[in-house]
Design an enzyme around this catalytic site. Structure first.
Site, PDB file in Angstrom:
ATOM      1  N   HIS A 138      29.076  40.878  32.662  1.00 19.10           N
ATOM      2  CA  HIS A 138      27.796  41.219  32.041  1.00 19.10           C
ATOM      3  C   HIS A 138      26.741  41.488  33.123  1.00 19.10           C
ATOM      4  O   HIS A 138      26.006  42.481  33.064  1.00 19.10           O
ATOM      5  CB  HIS A 138      27.370  40.070  31.121  1.00 19.10           C
ATOM      6  CG  HIS A 138      25.947  40.132  30.652  1.00 19.10           C
ATOM      7  ND1 HIS A 138      25.595  40.683  29.449  1.00 19.10           N
ATOM      8  CD2 HIS A 138      24.791  39.710  31.229  1.00 19.10           C
ATOM      9  CE1 HIS A 138      24.284  40.600  29.303  1.00 19.10           C
ATOM     10  NE2 HIS A 138      23.767  40.006  30.368  1.00 19.10           N
ATOM     11  N   GLU A 139      26.683  40.600  34.133  1.00 19.99           N
ATOM     12  CA  GLU A 139      25.695  40.789  35.206  1.00 19.99           C
ATOM     13  C   GLU A 139      25.992  42.052  36.012  1.00 19.99           C
ATOM     14  O   GLU A 139      25.075  42.778  36.411  1.00 19.99           O
ATOM     15  CB  GLU A 139      25.660  39.567  36.133  1.00 19.99           C
ATOM     16  CG  GLU A 139      25.270  38.261  35.444  1.00 19.99           C
ATOM     17  CD  GLU A 139      23.928  38.325  34.720  1.00 19.99           C
ATOM     18  OE1 GLU A 139      23.058  39.109  35.138  1.00 19.99           O
ATOM     19  OE2 GLU A 139      23.768  37.605  33.723  1.00 19.99           O
ATOM     20  N   HIS A 153      24.461  44.914  34.320  1.00 18.14           N
ATOM     21  CA  HIS A 153      23.033  45.106  34.618  1.00 18.14           C
ATOM     22  C   HIS A 153      22.849  45.893  35.909  1.00 18.14           C
ATOM     23  O   HIS A 153      21.982  46.763  36.006  1.00 18.14           O
ATOM     24  CB  HIS A 153      22.335  43.748  34.783  1.00 18.14           C
ATOM     25  CG  HIS A 153      21.946  43.102  33.487  1.00 18.14           C
ATOM     26  ND1 HIS A 153      21.309  43.780  32.481  1.00 18.14           N
ATOM     27  CD2 HIS A 153      22.097  41.827  33.038  1.00 18.14           C
ATOM     28  CE1 HIS A 153      21.087  42.964  31.468  1.00 18.14           C
ATOM     29  NE2 HIS A 153      21.567  41.764  31.774  1.00 18.14           N
ATOM     30  N   GLU A 190      20.170  44.022  27.407  1.00 18.67           N
ATOM     31  CA  GLU A 190      21.146  42.937  27.281  1.00 18.67           C
ATOM     32  C   GLU A 190      22.345  43.389  26.463  1.00 18.67           C
ATOM     33  O   GLU A 190      23.493  43.124  26.817  1.00 18.67           O
ATOM     34  CB  GLU A 190      20.502  41.711  26.637  1.00 18.67           C
ATOM     35  CG  GLU A 190      19.454  41.020  27.491  1.00 18.67           C
ATOM     36  CD  GLU A 190      19.972  40.606  28.855  1.00 18.67           C
ATOM     37  OE1 GLU A 190      21.161  40.248  28.967  1.00 18.67           O
ATOM     38  OE2 GLU A 190      19.196  40.663  29.821  1.00 18.67           O
TER      39      GLU A 190
END
Lengths: 354, 347
Positions: free
Chosen positions: B234-235, B238, B289
């Site tokens: 997930h990071e 980003h 997100e």
């Protein structure tokens, strides 16, 4: 002439702007600024300033603003490039610190440039204003003194503020005629205490209901997560404090200071000024203005601006100590738009309190 | 009043201020052929110049028209028609016509509303995307270094994890990076950092240059590689989709726009606009997100991890911390996120 040689008889400031007219100018400014991706905003700024200056009259003669859109645009481009370069470079740790120190030295110089530019670009009747302050004075009164008041827990803040107003006013002139300002410190402390009193009063009204809840949940960090409603109540309270406590306190302070500065200012040692704005009236105007603007998604902003300008003008007077026909200009000093653009972008309000 | 004599001679009534003086005199501006002169009522000429050297200021609302002679003499008049007749129309006449309080102004208002909406909805993202593309890589790396130093100075403690736990997380991170498109991987300086961040709970933070910070609490609470892979992926999402930088430019852009377009507003308004903008920018944050979730689930799956690991993480977060109302939050509700992931992996 109507206003010749009537020493002592007060002359009112007049604001002749009209809401409808200003609304059209403002809207066109916005439209042209957006479709030119911001470039026209420099000319929009000039038109805005000209509209408010030219509609402000003292003794039948109006003010004017003389900077050109191109000057403002060039200044803004320089500042924009400067800020981008600085913020990229200052991310490098050591360089960032060096730049910060460099900026600290540069700021007084920029402030002086901004004051000089604004003064030289403003006129009343056919006489330009001028500003002769030196960067050292700006360093002392804008940076050092306010910083030093920190060590008195801001108790000495009124002294620092008076020093700053003295520096700004005493270095301004209309043509060759100097402005002069001095006032007993009492007025500054009154403004300070009135603003503080308002903050304390509103803190009690808006924040006190929450203190109980907070105290009973001390040492229990999960309390917020169990009851999200509590977090919302806390936020509403904090916002209420900011918008009803802190911001209006600024309005109160500025109202008192405006009166003090006007009433303590002389021009050419003979003419005096008078201001009698009332803090509560200004808060009423600020709050109802803000509501009107927010509820109409910004469409009432021109109405709000005109209303405020009218109020200020209606509560400002010049008390002539002789003929108002004898002001004579000096040769215009060379100025650049750099200082002005810096002040504009950073939102530093250093204009004359007119 | 003005009178027009033939084509070349114009007389405009008004008042004159000698150069640099506050005294005004009733006067007449006489334009005769190529010559211009300011004549006082006693018949004397105050100043004169070539007609083309006169600076005729654009019309602005109902304010008096100003004409400035090269020597600084100012001639002021309310007789706009006479000035227009003598000097014709300019580009500013068109601007002035648009500005007038006239039914036509409705069109201007409609255009402003439409343009402002388009600017907010699409323009800002375009500007931010262009700025992201133009930002040199060393500058982005510098942001990482600077931010990490700030975090270390303010809220972070050194990590207390043992070497084994670190090595296991490092291996997961490396395996995820290995599943990235090589070109994407080369574009960022990916690094994994361990910190004890007491205030943040089980959490991970991505910095725009490629640094991912993992909190000790997350590693100790979730030794499960599938969970860690889900969070790390997930990071990485980003970073690859450059959300941090994009948001930075977006909020910068809004601040500049408010300053440039609104100009000098009245007290309180600017504060309200900026606070409102914080709430609005949360919408953008929640969108980021959700995008990073989708990217992360996909990446974890490709690297051979169970994408349901991220669901277990969100379920834990929801059970432990609950959720604030979503409009106040920078992240979508954990329950919604689990749902979205279940839909994505068809479970």
């Amino acid at each position: 002439m109507d206003y010749e040689n009537r020493p002592g008889r007060p002359v009112d400031f007049e604001f002749r702007g009209q809401t409808g007219e200003w609304f059209g100018i403002w809207m066109t400014n916005l439209l042209l600024s957006i479709v030119t991706i911001g470039i026209y905003s420099a000319w929009a700024k000039v038109r805005t300033k000209k509209y408010f200056y030219q509609n402000t009259y003292v003794a039948g003669r109006n003010f004017d603003y003389h900077a050109t859109g191109l000057q403002i645009l060039i200044g803004r481009i320089i500042v924009f490039v400067g800020i981008v370069v600085l913020s990229l470079v200052s991310a490098i740790p050591v360089v960032g610190l060096l730049i910060l120190i460099g900026l600290l030295l540069l700021v007084p110089w920029l402030l002086v440039r901004a004051l000089r530019f604004n003064a030289a670009m403003s006129s009343w009747a056919n006489v330009r204003f001028g500003f002769d302050g030196k960067p050292m004075g700006a360093f002392l009164t804008f940076l050092l003194y306010p910083f030093l008041t920190l060590f008195t827990l801001y108790a000495a803040f009124p002294f620092a503020d008076r020093a700053r107003r003295r520096y700004v006013m005493n270095n301004h002139r209309l043509g060759a005629a100097p402005f002069g300002f001095d006032a007993p410190i009492g007025g500054f402390y009154m403004a300070f205490l009135a603003a503080m009193g308002w903050v304390v009063l509103l803190a009690i009204l808006t924040l006190a209901p929450m203190v109980g809840t907070l105290l009973s949940n001390m040492g229990d960090p999960a309390a917020f997560e169990r009851d999200p409603q509590m977090a919302i109540r806390l936020m509403v309270g904090i916002y209420a404090f900011i918008f009803l406590g802190l911001l209006p306190a600024g309005v109160i302070y500025n109202a008192f200071i405006r009166n003090t500065v006007f009433n303590g200012t002389t021009l050419d040692g003979r003419h005096r000024f008078h201001s009698d704005v009332r803090p509560m009236a200004l808060i009423w105007i600020a709050v109802t203005n803000a509501l009107a603007v927010v509820l109409t998604l910004g469409l009432m902003l021109p109405w709000a601006q005109i209303r405020l300008a009218r109020y200020y003008a209606a509560h400002s007077r010049l008390i002539p100590g002789g003929s108002l026909d004898e002001f004579v200009g000096t040769l215009p000093a060379r100025t650049s738009a750099l200082g002005d653009a810096y002040a504009d972008i950073e939102g530093i309000d250093i204009g004359l309190p007119v | 009043m003005a009178a027009t004599y033939g084509q070349t001679v114009h007389r405009v009534r008004g008042r004159a201020f000698p150069a640099g003086q506050s005294r005004s005199h009733p006067a007449e501006l006489r334009l005769d052929g190529s010559a211009a002169a300011v004549v006082l009522d006693d018949g004397s000429t105050l100043a004169g110049c070539d007609r083309t050297a006169l600076k005729v200021e654009p019309r602005l609302g109902a304010t008096p028209r100003r004409l400035v002679l090269p020597d600084g003499t100012l001639f002021e008049t309310e007789d706009h028609d006479a000035v227009d007749a003598a000097f014709g129309r300019s580009g500013w006449s068109v601007v002035h016509a648009a500005e007038r309080f006239h039914p036509r102004l409705v069109l201007v208002v409609a255009a402003v509303v439409a343009a402002a909406w388009a600017l907010w909805r699409f323009g800002l993202d375009l500007i931010a995307a262009a700025a992201v593309a133009m930002t040199p890589a060393p500058a982005v790396d510098a942001i990482d270094i600077g931010t990490l130093q700030t975090i270390d100075l303010s809220i972070a403690e050194p990590s207390t994890l043992d070497a084994e736990a670190r090595a296991s997380s490092e291996a997961i991170f490396a395996r995820l990076l290995g599943s990235l498109d090589p070109e994407v991987r080369a574009a960022h300086d990916f690094r994994l950092e361990f910190r004890d961040l007491p205030g943040l709970g089980p959490n991970a933070v991505a910095l725009p240059g490629g640094t991912v910070i993992l909190t000790d609490e997350l590693v100790t609470l979730f030794p499960d590689p599938d969970v860690q892979a889900g969070v790390l992926a997930h990071e990485i999402g980003h970073i690859v989709e450059q959300h941090g930088l994009h948001q930075l430019y977006r909020s910068l852009g809004i601040a500049v726009l408010v300053a440039l377009l609104a100009g000098d507003t009245v007290p309180l308004i600017e504060d309200i606009v900026l606070e409102g903008n914080v709430l609005l920018s949360l919408t953008f944050s929640r969108r980021s997100e959700a995008e990073a979730d989708t990217f992360g689930v996909d990446l974890a799956q490709r690297a051979g991890y169970d994408p349901a690991g991220l669901i277990r993480f969100f379920d834990y977060i929801e059970d432990t911390f609950g959720d604030a109302p979503s409009w106040l939050s920078s992240h979508p509700a954990s329950g919604e996120r689990s749902e979205a992931i279940r839909r994505q992996i068809g479970q």
